[in-house]
Design a protein around this motif. Sequence first.
Motif, PDB file in Angstrom:
ATOM      1  N   GLU A   1      47.971  86.651  42.350  1.00 17.73           N
ATOM      2  CA  GLU A   1      47.440  86.879  43.667  1.00 17.73           C
ATOM      3  C   GLU A   1      46.245  85.956  43.935  1.00 17.73           C
ATOM      4  O   GLU A   1      46.189  85.293  44.958  1.00 17.73           O
ATOM      5  CB  GLU A   1      47.040  88.352  43.787  1.00 17.73           C
ATOM      6  N   VAL A   2      45.300  85.925  43.003  1.00 20.97           N
ATOM      7  CA  VAL A   2      44.117  85.077  43.180  1.00 20.97           C
ATOM      8  C   VAL A   2      44.509  83.604  43.132  1.00 20.97           C
ATOM      9  O   VAL A   2      44.006  82.792  43.915  1.00 20.97           O
ATOM     10  CB  VAL A   2      43.034  85.398  42.119  1.00 20.97           C
ATOM     11  N   PHE A   3      45.441  83.266  42.231  1.00 21.56           N
ATOM     12  CA  PHE A   3      45.907  81.880  42.131  1.00 21.56           C
ATOM     13  C   PHE A   3      46.532  81.436  43.452  1.00 21.56           C
ATOM     14  O   PHE A   3      46.252  80.333  43.942  1.00 21.56           O
ATOM     15  CB  PHE A   3      46.917  81.758  40.981  1.00 21.56           C
ATOM     16  N   GLN A   4      47.356  82.287  44.044  1.00 22.42           N
ATOM     17  CA  GLN A   4      47.990  81.953  45.323  1.00 22.42           C
ATOM     18  C   GLN A   4      46.952  81.823  46.431  1.00 22.42           C
ATOM     19  O   GLN A   4      47.044  80.943  47.283  1.00 22.42           O
ATOM     20  CB  GLN A   4      49.047  83.010  45.687  1.00 22.42           C
ATOM     21  N   GLU A   5      45.942  82.677  46.400  1.00 20.71           N
ATOM     22  CA  GLU A   5      44.860  82.589  47.371  1.00 20.71           C
ATOM     23  C   GLU A   5      44.114  81.263  47.214  1.00 20.71           C
ATOM     24  O   GLU A   5      43.760  80.610  48.191  1.00 20.71           O
ATOM     25  CB  GLU A   5      43.894  83.761  47.194  1.00 20.71           C
ATOM     26  N   MET A   6      43.906  80.888  45.974  1.00 18.84           N
ATOM     27  CA  MET A   6      43.249  79.618  45.675  1.00 18.84           C
ATOM     28  C   MET A   6      44.029  78.448  46.282  1.00 18.84           C
ATOM     29  O   MET A   6      43.449  77.562  46.912  1.00 18.84           O
ATOM     30  CB  MET A   6      43.145  79.468  44.154  1.00 18.84           C
ATOM     31  N   LEU A   7      45.356  78.484  46.107  1.00 24.32           N
ATOM     32  CA  LEU A   7      46.201  77.427  46.666  1.00 24.32           C
ATOM     33  C   LEU A   7      46.142  77.425  48.192  1.00 24.32           C
ATOM     34  O   LEU A   7      46.047  76.359  48.811  1.00 24.32           O
ATOM     35  CB  LEU A   7      47.641  77.583  46.180  1.00 24.32           C
ATOM     36  N   ARG A   8      46.215  78.601  48.781  1.00 24.04           N
ATOM     37  CA  ARG A   8      46.151  78.702  50.250  1.00 24.04           C
ATOM     38  C   ARG A   8      44.822  78.192  50.792  1.00 24.04           C
ATOM     39  O   ARG A   8      44.756  77.654  51.893  1.00 24.04           O
ATOM     40  CB  ARG A   8      46.381  80.146  50.704  1.00 24.04           C
ATOM     41  N   ALA A   9      43.768  78.348  50.010  1.00 14.47           N
ATOM     42  CA  ALA A   9      42.443  77.887  50.434  1.00 14.47           C
ATOM     43  C   ALA A   9      42.280  76.383  50.274  1.00 14.47           C
ATOM     44  O   ALA A   9      41.243  75.825  50.614  1.00 14.47           O
ATOM     45  CB  ALA A   9      41.364  78.623  49.644  1.00 14.47           C
ATOM     46  N   GLY A  10      43.325  75.737  49.747  1.00 12.50           N
ATOM     47  CA  GLY A  10      43.273  74.291  49.593  1.00 12.50           C
ATOM     48  C   GLY A  10      42.618  73.824  48.306  1.00 12.50           C
ATOM     49  O   GLY A  10      42.326  72.639  48.144  1.00 12.50           O
ATOM     50  N   CYS A  11      42.360  74.742  47.391  1.00 10.13           N
ATOM     51  CA  CYS A  11      41.775  74.377  46.103  1.00 10.13           C
ATOM     52  C   CYS A  11      42.891  73.977  45.147  1.00 10.13           C
ATOM     53  O   CYS A  11      43.859  74.707  44.982  1.00 10.13           O
ATOM     54  CB  CYS A  11      41.001  75.540  45.503  1.00 10.13           C
ATOM     55  N   SER A  12      42.734  72.834  44.538  1.00  7.77           N
ATOM     56  CA  SER A  12      43.731  72.370  43.579  1.00  7.77           C
ATOM     57  C   SER A  12      43.378  72.860  42.186  1.00  7.77           C
ATOM     58  O   SER A  12      42.267  72.625  41.702  1.00  7.77           O
ATOM     59  CB  SER A  12      43.785  70.839  43.560  1.00  7.77           C
ATOM     60  N   PRO A  13      44.316  73.547  41.535  1.00  7.09           N
ATOM     61  CA  PRO A  13      44.035  73.996  40.170  1.00  7.09           C
ATOM     62  C   PRO A  13      43.913  72.804  39.229  1.00  7.09           C
ATOM     63  O   PRO A  13      44.574  71.783  39.425  1.00  7.09           O
ATOM     64  CB  PRO A  13      45.254  74.856  39.821  1.00  7.09           C
ATOM     65  N   ASP A  14      43.061  72.937  38.230  1.00  6.75           N
ATOM     66  CA  ASP A  14      42.911  71.877  37.238  1.00  6.75           C
ATOM     67  C   ASP A  14      43.477  72.359  35.899  1.00  6.75           C
ATOM     68  O   ASP A  14      44.025  73.459  35.805  1.00  6.75           O
ATOM     69  CB  ASP A  14      41.453  71.438  37.114  1.00  6.75           C
ATOM     70  N   LYS A  15      43.340  71.534  34.878  1.00  6.14           N
ATOM     71  CA  LYS A  15      43.922  71.891  33.579  1.00  6.14           C
ATOM     72  C   LYS A  15      43.305  73.166  33.021  1.00  6.14           C
ATOM     73  O   LYS A  15      43.962  73.915  32.311  1.00  6.14           O
ATOM     74  CB  LYS A  15      43.815  70.740  32.582  1.00  6.14           C
ATOM     75  N   PHE A  16      42.054  73.448  33.364  1.00  9.02           N
ATOM     76  CA  PHE A  16      41.416  74.664  32.885  1.00  9.02           C
ATOM     77  C   PHE A  16      42.029  75.901  33.543  1.00  9.02           C
ATOM     78  O   PHE A  16      42.298  76.890  32.875  1.00  9.02           O
ATOM     79  CB  PHE A  16      39.899  74.609  33.120  1.00  9.02           C
ATOM     80  N   THR A  17      42.248  75.817  34.849  1.00  6.15           N
ATOM     81  CA  THR A  17      42.877  76.923  35.572  1.00  6.15           C
ATOM     82  C   THR A  17      44.249  77.211  34.994  1.00  6.15           C
ATOM     83  O   THR A  17      44.591  78.364  34.696  1.00  6.15           O
ATOM     84  CB  THR A  17      43.006  76.582  37.069  1.00  6.15           C
ATOM     85  N   PHE A  18      45.048  76.157  34.835  1.00  2.00           N
ATOM     86  CA  PHE A  18      46.396  76.335  34.299  1.00  2.00           C
ATOM     87  C   PHE A  18      46.370  76.875  32.869  1.00  2.00           C
ATOM     88  O   PHE A  18      47.146  77.762  32.521  1.00  2.00           O
ATOM     89  CB  PHE A  18      47.181  75.025  34.350  1.00  2.00           C
ATOM     90  N   SER A  19      45.472  76.359  32.053  1.00  2.00           N
ATOM     91  CA  SER A  19      45.397  76.812  30.660  1.00  2.00           C
ATOM     92  C   SER A  19      45.025  78.287  30.569  1.00  2.00           C
ATOM     93  O   SER A  19      45.553  79.020  29.732  1.00  2.00           O
ATOM     94  CB  SER A  19      44.415  75.959  29.857  1.00  2.00           C
ATOM     95  N   ILE A  20      44.136  78.731  31.442  1.00  3.17           N
ATOM     96  CA  ILE A  20      43.754  80.145  31.471  1.00  3.17           C
ATOM     97  C   ILE A  20      44.964  81.002  31.843  1.00  3.17           C
ATOM     98  O   ILE A  20      45.221  82.045  31.230  1.00  3.17           O
ATOM     99  CB  ILE A  20      42.582  80.371  32.446  1.00  3.17           C
ATOM    100  N   LEU A  21      45.717  80.567  32.831  1.00  6.27           N
ATOM    101  CA  LEU A  21      46.903  81.312  33.238  1.00  6.27           C
ATOM    102  C   LEU A  21      47.975  81.307  32.149  1.00  6.27           C
ATOM    103  O   LEU A  21      48.603  82.334  31.891  1.00  6.27           O
ATOM    104  CB  LEU A  21      47.466  80.751  34.546  1.00  6.27           C
ATOM    105  N   VAL A  22      48.182  80.160  31.509  1.00  7.57           N
ATOM    106  CA  VAL A  22      49.147  80.082  30.409  1.00  7.57           C
ATOM    107  C   VAL A  22      48.738  81.064  29.314  1.00  7.57           C
ATOM    108  O   VAL A  22      49.564  81.822  28.791  1.00  7.57           O
ATOM    109  CB  VAL A  22      49.266  78.635  29.858  1.00  7.57           C
ATOM    110  N   HIS A  23      47.459  81.088  28.992  1.00 10.16           N
ATOM    111  CA  HIS A  23      46.959  82.022  27.974  1.00 10.16           C
ATOM    112  C   HIS A  23      47.222  83.470  28.387  1.00 10.16           C
ATOM    113  O   HIS A  23      47.661  84.292  27.566  1.00 10.16           O
ATOM    114  CB  HIS A  23      45.461  81.801  27.744  1.00 10.16           C
TER     115      HIS A  23
END
Length: 106
Positions: A1-23
Amino acid sequence: EVFQEMLRAGCSPDKFTFSILVHGFCKVGRLEDARKLMGEMTTKGCLPDIVTYTTLMDGFSKAGNLDEAQKLMEGAKQIGITPDVHMYSVLINGLCKAGKLDAAKG
């Protein structure tokens, strides 16, 4: 939910964001979701790094899927990632827990 909100807000996830989600996905046993997310990283122009690969390897190793963990290590090497002590330790730990001590020791 927060990740999708982040995308809608125009924020691009970085490797840290993705790594946290993968974890997070690995921690709750959703390994295929974690793998898909790692693939999504690449499509968004954010290449997985050693942390992302090691995290996913650890998830598969803890789930008893050592073949997949080893394939991930090979995949990391193919894209130029040099395994470090942590990456090797994840694999060694998984092999030991599976009773494959000879394979762990080499």
